[in-house]
Design an enzyme around this catalytic site. Structure first.
Site, PDB file in Angstrom:
ATOM      1  N   ASP A  49       0.816  -1.216   0.000  1.00  0.00           N
ATOM      2  CA  ASP A  49       0.000   0.000   0.000  1.00  0.00           C
ATOM      3  C   ASP A  49       0.855   1.274   0.000  1.00  0.00           C
ATOM      4  OD1 ASP A  49       1.015  -0.380   2.490  1.00  0.00           O
ATOM      5  OD2 ASP A  49      -0.833   0.080   3.574  1.00  0.00           O
TER       6      ASP A  49
ATOM      7  N   GLU B 127      26.649  16.432 -21.525  1.00  0.00           N
ATOM      8  CA  GLU B 127      25.283  16.834 -21.880  1.00  0.00           C
ATOM      9  C   GLU B 127      24.933  18.181 -21.257  1.00  0.00           C
ATOM     10  OE1 GLU B 127      22.183  14.172 -20.443  1.00  0.00           O
ATOM     11  OE2 GLU B 127      20.781  14.987 -21.926  1.00  0.00           O
TER      12      GLU B 127
ATOM     13  N   TYR C 131      31.440   5.432 -26.245  1.00  0.00           N
ATOM     14  CA  TYR C 131      31.357   4.303 -25.320  1.00  0.00           C
ATOM     15  C   TYR C 131      32.172   3.157 -25.921  1.00  0.00           C
ATOM     16  CZ  TYR C 131      27.490   7.407 -24.398  1.00  0.00           C
ATOM     17  OH  TYR C 131      26.743   8.543 -24.179  1.00  0.00           O
TER      18      TYR C 131
ATOM     19  N   HIS D  43      23.641   6.579 -29.779  1.00  0.00           N
ATOM     20  CA  HIS D  43      22.397   7.324 -29.554  1.00  0.00           C
ATOM     21  C   HIS D  43      22.444   8.652 -30.293  1.00  0.00           C
ATOM     22  CE1 HIS D  43      24.305   9.991 -26.560  1.00  0.00           C
ATOM     23  NE2 HIS D  43      24.859   8.914 -26.040  1.00  0.00           N
TER      24      HIS D  43
ATOM     25  N   GLU E  41      24.127  16.181 -26.274  1.00  0.00           N
ATOM     26  CA  GLU E  41      24.745  15.154 -25.439  1.00  0.00           C
ATOM     27  C   GLU E  41      25.510  14.088 -26.217  1.00  0.00           C
ATOM     28  OE1 GLU E  41      21.839  12.377 -23.708  1.00  0.00           O
ATOM     29  OE2 GLU E  41      20.260  13.738 -24.360  1.00  0.00           O
TER      30      GLU E  41
ATOM     31  N   HIS F  23      17.475  15.785 -27.553  1.00  0.00           N
ATOM     32  CA  HIS F  23      16.018  15.666 -27.582  1.00  0.00           C
ATOM     33  C   HIS F  23      15.423  16.947 -27.036  1.00  0.00           C
ATOM     34  CE1 HIS F  23      16.531  14.851 -23.254  1.00  0.00           C
ATOM     35  NE2 HIS F  23      17.515  14.048 -23.619  1.00  0.00           N
TER      36      HIS F  23
ATOM     37  N   HIS G 241      12.381  13.765 -21.751  1.00  0.00           N
ATOM     38  CA  HIS G 241      12.291  13.597 -23.208  1.00  0.00           C
ATOM     39  C   HIS G 241      10.978  14.260 -23.582  1.00  0.00           C
ATOM     40  CE1 HIS G 241      15.090   9.856 -22.994  1.00  0.00           C
ATOM     41  NE2 HIS G 241      15.723  10.983 -22.809  1.00  0.00           N
TER      42      HIS G 241
ATOM     43  N   ASP H 296      24.894  11.184 -15.123  1.00  0.00           N
ATOM     44  CA  ASP H 296      23.801  11.773 -15.904  1.00  0.00           C
ATOM     45  C   ASP H 296      22.664  11.991 -14.915  1.00  0.00           C
ATOM     46  OD1 ASP H 296      21.655  12.369 -17.558  1.00  0.00           O
ATOM     47  OD2 ASP H 296      22.130  10.814 -19.041  1.00  0.00           O
TER      48      ASP H 296
ATOM     49  N   HIS I 156      21.928   2.876 -20.051  1.00  0.00           N
ATOM     50  CA  HIS I 156      20.902   3.144 -19.037  1.00  0.00           C
ATOM     51  C   HIS I 156      21.271   2.532 -17.688  1.00  0.00           C
ATOM     52  CE1 HIS I 156      17.723   3.900 -22.390  1.00  0.00           C
ATOM     53  NE2 HIS I 156      18.542   4.902 -22.222  1.00  0.00           N
TER      54      HIS I 156
ATOM     55  N   ASP J  59      18.615  18.173 -17.529  1.00  0.00           N
ATOM     56  CA  ASP J  59      19.195  16.888 -17.941  1.00  0.00           C
ATOM     57  C   ASP J  59      20.661  17.142 -18.274  1.00  0.00           C
ATOM     58  OD1 ASP J  59      19.713  14.396 -18.970  1.00  0.00           O
ATOM     59  OD2 ASP J  59      18.392  14.586 -20.714  1.00  0.00           O
TER      60      ASP J  59
ATOM     61  N   ARG K 251      30.151  10.884 -21.758  1.00  0.00           N
ATOM     62  CA  ARG K 251      29.089  11.707 -22.346  1.00  0.00           C
ATOM     63  C   ARG K 251      29.163  13.082 -21.708  1.00  0.00           C
ATOM     64  NH1 ARG K 251      25.303   8.500 -21.884  1.00  0.00           N
ATOM     65  NH2 ARG K 251      24.189   9.064 -19.988  1.00  0.00           N
TER      66      ARG K 251
HETATM   67  N1  GLY Z   1      18.963  11.267 -19.033  1.00  0.00           N
HETATM   68  C1  GLY Z   1      18.286  10.868 -20.184  1.00  0.00           C
HETATM   69  C2  GLY Z   1      18.892  11.394 -21.385  1.00  0.00           C
HETATM   70  O1  GLY Z   1      19.996  11.875 -21.333  1.00  0.00           O
HETATM   71  O2  GLY Z   1      18.305  11.426 -22.415  1.00  0.00           O
HETATM   72 MN    MN Z   2      20.805  12.779 -19.578  1.00  0.00          MN
HETATM   73 MN    MN Z   3      19.243  13.703 -22.382  1.00  0.00          MN
END
Ligand code: GLY
Ligand code: MN
Ligand code: MN
Length: 437
Positions: A37, A405, A385, A347, A381, A351, A358, A257, A240, A268, A403
């Site tokens: 719950d 970003e 890798y 990637h 970003e 975005h 996103h 991240d 991820h 982000d 990365r």
């Molecule tokens: N943290 C998610 C992205 O970088 O898109």
């Molecule tokens: Mn990110």
């Molecule tokens: Mn991002």
């Protein structure tokens, strides 16, 4: 803060876009159970928030353009002293009108009796089908009830239209007030990254560094806009990665991240830095390549450029650098054509960013990437890798994930990097980490 008048403006604009013979129905996010719950922290549905600012669950907004008795109708929970003693204050129907500027408000328990009457006579229903299956079924039952009465002169709607098309185009263009909140969200996240960089030491666990981020978020009244990624060494190659429970090793990089959500607006940010405060030569070679790619990409975040121009700019710099470092071979143009960089960069370069990390909005119009316009916000970003078992790669580069970003507002002039408070140049990172060590 978003003023009530701005929420009202958004509703007006959406009604104008939908037309005078439409009805728009948007439900609040349901409360969700985590285990037994215990609930997940409540987060309002972004579309519902965008149109109301109303923070409670168990609510439905109906926009009925041109309705003489009121166009903006909220169904919500009634005041209830006993429940409020346990769960906290509710606005109630009076608060919905007085505080949230609805034209009219009804108890959510009466929706089955009232909403069909609002739908009746409307040509089109704008709604998010498929987002909440239980609510879809209720909407169908209301419409069926109208259909069953056609012989009595009742007029059911003829068209059901995805609401996302209209609403998400509105959300793509951020107002001044929204940009102020996004700037604040990015400032909080940047401060969190700075604190994490300063606190990181070899031998700590990833979750200890995560704690530094969360400390800053909560101190400023923000929450994470998504589960932070705190990945040391080769964990940074797991795109991820969320376990955040491995020890940090001297000589490894750490990729963080993490973004804040402040008054529902997301930031982000990703930074990658050495656990011990000093980049090794191979780490630095790859890092500066990603940084060059990011600078080149940010320079493309300008009104009038196609959305994917900044991705193409990043990919070109990365590919050229990978050729120079011996991770790719052949001509630049052939490698770009064959997208060979995807072995190390799998990637896209960014975005939309807004209420959702996103964020919503079409990336293409009629099959073509749309042009960036002032008021849009994107992330930039790029990364690299290099898997620990990558074939044909010099050993010194294996197991490195990087990365970088940032959050960037498209303006009528230069790109506005709202996450710039956290360093990313090699010298600046090393200086920050050296201080107090
Ligand atoms: N943290 C998610 C992205 O970088 O898109
Ligand atoms: Mn990110
Ligand atoms: Mn991002």
């Amino acid at each position: 803060m978003i003023q009530p008048s701005e929420f009202a403006r958004r509703r007006k604009q959406l009604m104008r876009m939908a037309g005078g013979d439409a009805i728009i129905i948007v439900a609040a996010a349901p409360e969700r159970l985590r285990n037994n719950d215990a609930h997940y922290p409540y987060r309002q549905d972004s579309d519902f928030h965008y149109l109301t600012g109303f923070p409670e669950a168990d609510a439905v907004l109906a926009l009925v353009p041109g309705r003489a008795a009121g166009e903006v109708i909220l169904f919500c929970r009634e005041r209830d002293a006993e429940r409020e003693r346990w769960d906290g204050a509710r606005a109630g129907t009076e608060g919905a009108v007085a505080q949230y500027r609805m034209d009219d408000a009804f108890p959510i328990d009466d929706i089955d009796d009232i909403l069909p009457g609002l739908i009746e006579g409307r040509e089109r229903v704008y709604y998010h089908f498929g987002r909440d299956v239980d609510f879809d079924l209720r909407l169908i039952s209301w419409v069926n009830r109208l259909r069953a009465q056609v012989r009595h002169g009742v007029r059911p709607p003829h068209e059901f239209v995805a609401l996302s098309h209209l609403l998400h185009d509105l959300r793509l263009y951020k107002s001044r007030a929204e940009l102020r909140l996004m700037q604040q969200s990015a400032r909080i996240a940047a401060a969190a990254h700075v604190r994490a960089m300063q606190a990181t030491r070899p031998g700590q666990n990833e979750h200890e560094v995560e704690a530094e981020l969360l400390h800053v978020f909560r101190k400023h009244g923000a929450v994470p806009s998504y589960e932070p990624i705190v990945g040391g060494g080769a964990n940074a190659c797991v795109l991820h990665y969320r376990a955040n429970n491995a020890p940090l090793r001297d000589g490894d990089l750490l990729l963080i991240d993490a973004g804040a959500e402040y008054q529902c607006y997301a930031s982000d940010i990703t930074r990658t830095f050495p656990v011990n405060g000093r980049f090794s030569a191979p780490q630095r070679a790859l890092y500066e390549l990603v940084l060059d790619a990011q600078h080149a990409a940010i320079d493309e975040v300008r009104a009038g450029r196609a959305f994917d121009a900044y991705h193409q700019a990043a990919v070109r710099v990365l590919t050229r650098g990978l050729l120079r470092l011996g991770l790719l071979s052949g001509s630049l143009e052939r490698n770009l054509r064959e997208e060979t960089y995807r072995a190390y960069y799998m990637h896209k370069t960014g975005h939309w960013l807004g209420l959702d990390v996103h964020d919503v909005g079409d990336y293409r119009i009629d099959g073509e990437f749309r042009q960036l316009e002032a008021g849009m916000v994107v992330t930039v970003e790029p990364g690299l890798y290099i898997a620990p078992d990558a074939k044909g790669v010099p050993a010194r580069y294996r197991g490195i994930g990087i990365r970088i970003e940032d959050d960037v507002v498209v303006t009528d002039a230069a790109p506005n990097v709202i996450s710039a408070d956290v360093p990313k140049e090699v010298a600046a990172i090393e200086a920050l980490m050296a201080a107090g060590r």
